[in-house]
Structure formats: C-alpha cells, structure tokens
Scaffold this motif. Structure first.
Motif, PDB file in Angstrom:
ATOM      1  N   CYS A   1     -44.028 -24.721  48.886  1.00 12.88           N
ATOM      2  CA  CYS A   1     -43.770 -25.743  49.764  1.00 12.88           C
ATOM      3  C   CYS A   1     -43.481 -25.296  51.130  1.00 12.88           C
ATOM      4  CB  CYS A   1     -42.538 -26.388  49.224  1.00 12.88           C
ATOM      5  SG  CYS A   1     -42.068 -27.891  50.471  1.00 12.88           S
TER       6      CYS A   1
ATOM      7  N   CYS B   1     -37.266 -28.576  51.273  1.00 13.42           N
ATOM      8  CA  CYS B   1     -38.549 -29.205  50.981  1.00 13.42           C
ATOM      9  C   CYS B   1     -38.258 -30.642  50.415  1.00 13.42           C
ATOM     10  CB  CYS B   1     -39.124 -28.184  49.815  1.00 13.42           C
ATOM     11  SG  CYS B   1     -40.939 -29.047  49.361  1.00 13.42           S
TER      12      CYS B   1
ATOM     13  N   TYR C   1     -45.594 -35.774  56.596  1.00 16.42           N
ATOM     14  CA  TYR C   1     -46.032 -35.417  55.202  1.00 16.42           C
ATOM     15  C   TYR C   1     -47.579 -35.345  55.094  1.00 16.42           C
ATOM     16  CZ  TYR C   1     -41.015 -36.554  53.804  1.00 16.42           C
ATOM     17  OH  TYR C   1     -39.484 -36.577  53.688  1.00 16.42           O
TER      18      TYR C   1
ATOM     19  N   PRO D   1     -50.363 -32.122  49.104  1.00 17.34           N
ATOM     20  CA  PRO D   1     -50.551 -30.593  48.767  1.00 17.34           C
ATOM     21  C   PRO D   1     -51.780 -30.306  47.944  1.00 17.34           C
ATOM     22  CG  PRO D   1     -49.032 -31.658  47.213  1.00 17.34           C
ATOM     23  CD  PRO D   1     -49.267 -32.743  48.110  1.00 17.34           C
TER      24      PRO D   1
ATOM     25  N   TRP E   1     -45.687 -33.730  50.953  1.00 17.27           N
ATOM     26  CA  TRP E   1     -44.458 -32.893  51.016  1.00 17.27           C
ATOM     27  C   TRP E   1     -44.197 -32.358  52.293  1.00 17.27           C
ATOM     28  CZ3 TRP E   1     -45.622 -28.187  47.560  1.00 17.27           C
ATOM     29  CH2 TRP E   1     -46.744 -27.417  47.813  1.00 17.27           C
TER      30      TRP E   1
ATOM     31  N   ALA F   1     -46.810 -26.832  53.105  1.00 16.74           N
ATOM     32  CA  ALA F   1     -46.221 -27.912  53.602  1.00 16.74           C
ATOM     33  C   ALA F   1     -46.020 -27.928  55.167  1.00 16.74           C
ATOM     34  CB  ALA F   1     -44.917 -28.416  52.898  1.00 16.74           C
TER      35      ALA F   1
END
Length: 319
Positions: free
Chosen positions: A7, A67, A17, A20, A58, A11
């Motif tokens: 993450c 995260c 957001y 992933p 994420w 991310a």
C-alpha cells in the motif's frame, strides 16, 4: 484474505483512491449462511461456495502513515468475527528467537540490575552502551542500539544508567506486530442481483447429488443462472436483498480483550519498578523501550516514565 503490504508503495498519496493490483484480495468461505442452511434443508444439493473479491480501492497518507482501504463485504458474517495477521519471511521458530525473552520481566519481578536477568535476550538486553560493549553476541556488540556512533544514538540510550535494561528485553518483544487496524466503517449498502448472486459461485464447482453422483455445473450461463435461481427462490430470506447500513456512521469495532486463554494471562504482570515512588523515579533511565517500540509508538519515543510504562498483564495484544 487481503494483502496491504505494498500500500505504501503502490497506493496514491494525493488523497484519491485507486484500485490496486489483483494480488490484493480476500476470500470468504460462504456466500451466505442462510443460503448454505437452506440448501442443506432442501436435501437437493451440497455446494461448497467460495467467493473472491479484491480490495476495491486504497489510498496512503504519507504524513499519518495510514493506508485506507475500501472493501466489498458481500456475505453475512456470523459472530464471532476474528481478524488474523499473516507474516511472510518471518522465521519465528529460530532457536535464538524463541528463547529471546525474560520470564522474570514478563511476570513483573523487580530486577534492580540488567545482570539479574537470567535470559540472554539476544541483542536486546543491555541498554547502556558502555555495559553492552563488554559482551558480544555473534561477534557483535550486545545491543543493536549501540551499533551507530555515539552522537547518532537516541537520547534515551545516551541517558541510560550502567545497569539499565530493555523492557521487555529480547527479539520477540522488539518484533511485535505493530500495525494498528481500525474498526470497519460502513460506506454504503450492497444489493446483489440474481445474476450477481449466481456469478459468486465458480462455474466449475462440482455438485454432489444425494445419490453420490458428481456432476459439474453446466457451462451455459443462462441455464446456470436458472438452476441457481431455483434454489434461491426456496429461501425464506432472499440472498438478493440489500444489506442495510448507515454510511460513515455504522462501525464494526474489534475488541482487544479475551484474545488469549486465562492461563496465559497469569504469566504477565505489571513491573515492580512501578510499585514505589523511589523506583518510579528511576524508570526513565533504568527501563528502556525496545528500538522498534520507540520508532513505532509515539508514546514511548522518548522512553518510559511512571505514567506510560505498559502494564503487560492487561495488554493482551502483547500476549
């Protein structure tokens, strides 16, 4: 299971957001408890249902080092719901590691000198660097905090008394899993259509009939849906219904009590260093938090005192 290892790397860090990679996913063993029980009651089919769903999106906050993940929970999870952590490349069964702790410290004994600790605690026993320099472990100085030059060491290490000890000492305490996992917060309700319900079952799942003959689901999509709907329609509580929750209001909180057997709790106690005013005054220079604890928990960044010394008897997460 969902994997948030990358993450921090993958991310977005700009407050948005992003979905992933496919490696981050979790698995639920049942679609719905009502569905399973209904199928068994019908006596027609015995289906093993496995649902897989990715982390939807994420985001990573570089300032708070948090995260944030958005998950799609598509099944009713009956209580109790437990969360387990899986670590990779972690050799916890190594002989040196498994013996790197002090039962005396953990049960709360008063050890006025680090030399009173019976265990060697590997590289995390002597918190004073001058004292540690007289001992070697695998040809290295007996304190990993003392490997850097004097001027680069933490202030709490520089101020440690000659008889100072790490509390708790050893590699096990220092490597304690330190990520904090928040409660789950509702972001919205989920509605499943008949077709979406059907899609949650693998088309190649084998179905066992009462007479023991094993046959595969038909590969034809419409036929598959119709067959599955015939089972769903017999449910007293339809699966294809809305799971209500109040967005940003409803929380699913995880409790950090009753995690271990009561017999295990008896092995831990508040340190006797916190039993008298004279001893409490010495805590900052005599009991030193492990290096990872000082970096991870701001409460112990500058060491312990009489008000922040952890009560190991009540800290079940440590057990």
């Amino acid at each position: 299971m969902f994997d948030y290892t990358r993450c921090k790397v993958d991310a977005p860090t700009n407050g948005t957001y992003q979905s992933p990679s496919g490696a981050s996913s979790y698995t639920l063993s049942q679609l719905h408890s009502d569905l399973t029980s209904a199928i068994l009651k019908l006596g027609a089919l015995d289906i093993t249902v496995q649902q897989k769903s990715k982390i939807l999106s994420w985001s990573y906050n570089t300032t708070t080092k948090i995260c944030s993940m958005r998950l799609s929970i598509q099944s009713t999870l009956p209580k109790p719901v437990n969360m387990y952590i899986r670590l990779t490349n972690f050799r916890q069964n190594d002989r040196i590691y498994t013996s790197s702790f002090s039962t005396q410290q953990l049960r709360g004994d008063f050890l006025s000198s680090v030399k009173d600790i019976e265990s060697d605690c590997s590289l995390l026993k002597f918190a004073n660097c001058d004292t540690a320099s007289a001992f070697k472990f695998s040809n290295q100085q007996y304190s990993m905090d003392c490997w850097p030059p004097t001027e680069s060491r933490d202030r709490v290490i520089q101020n440690a008394e000659p008889e100072a000890q790490y509390y708790p000492c050893g590699l096990i305490a220092n490597s304690m899993f330190s990520d904090d996992l928040s409660e789950l917060r509702c972001l919205g309700s989920l509605t499943l259509s008949d077709f979406e319900v059907a899609q949650l079952v693998d088309l190649d799942t084998l179905v066992s009939l009462n007479h023991g003959v094993m046959i595969p689901w038909p590969q034809n999509g419409p036929n598959y849906v119709n067959l599955f709907k015939s089972v769903v329609n017999n449910l007293t509580k339809p699966v294809a219904s809305t799971k209500e929750c109040s967005p940003y209001v409803d929380l699913y909180a995880f409790d950090e009590t009753d995690l271990v057997w009561s017999t295990k709790k008896s092995k831990y106690g508040m340190t006797a260093w916190n039993s008298t005013d004279e001893r409490r005054a010495q805590i900052p220079k005599m009991l030193i938090p492990p290096p990872v604890w000082r970096r991870t928990w701001p409460l112990w960044k500058d060491g312990y005192n009489s008000s922040n010394i952890p009560d190991l008897s009540k800290w079940e997460r440590f057990h």
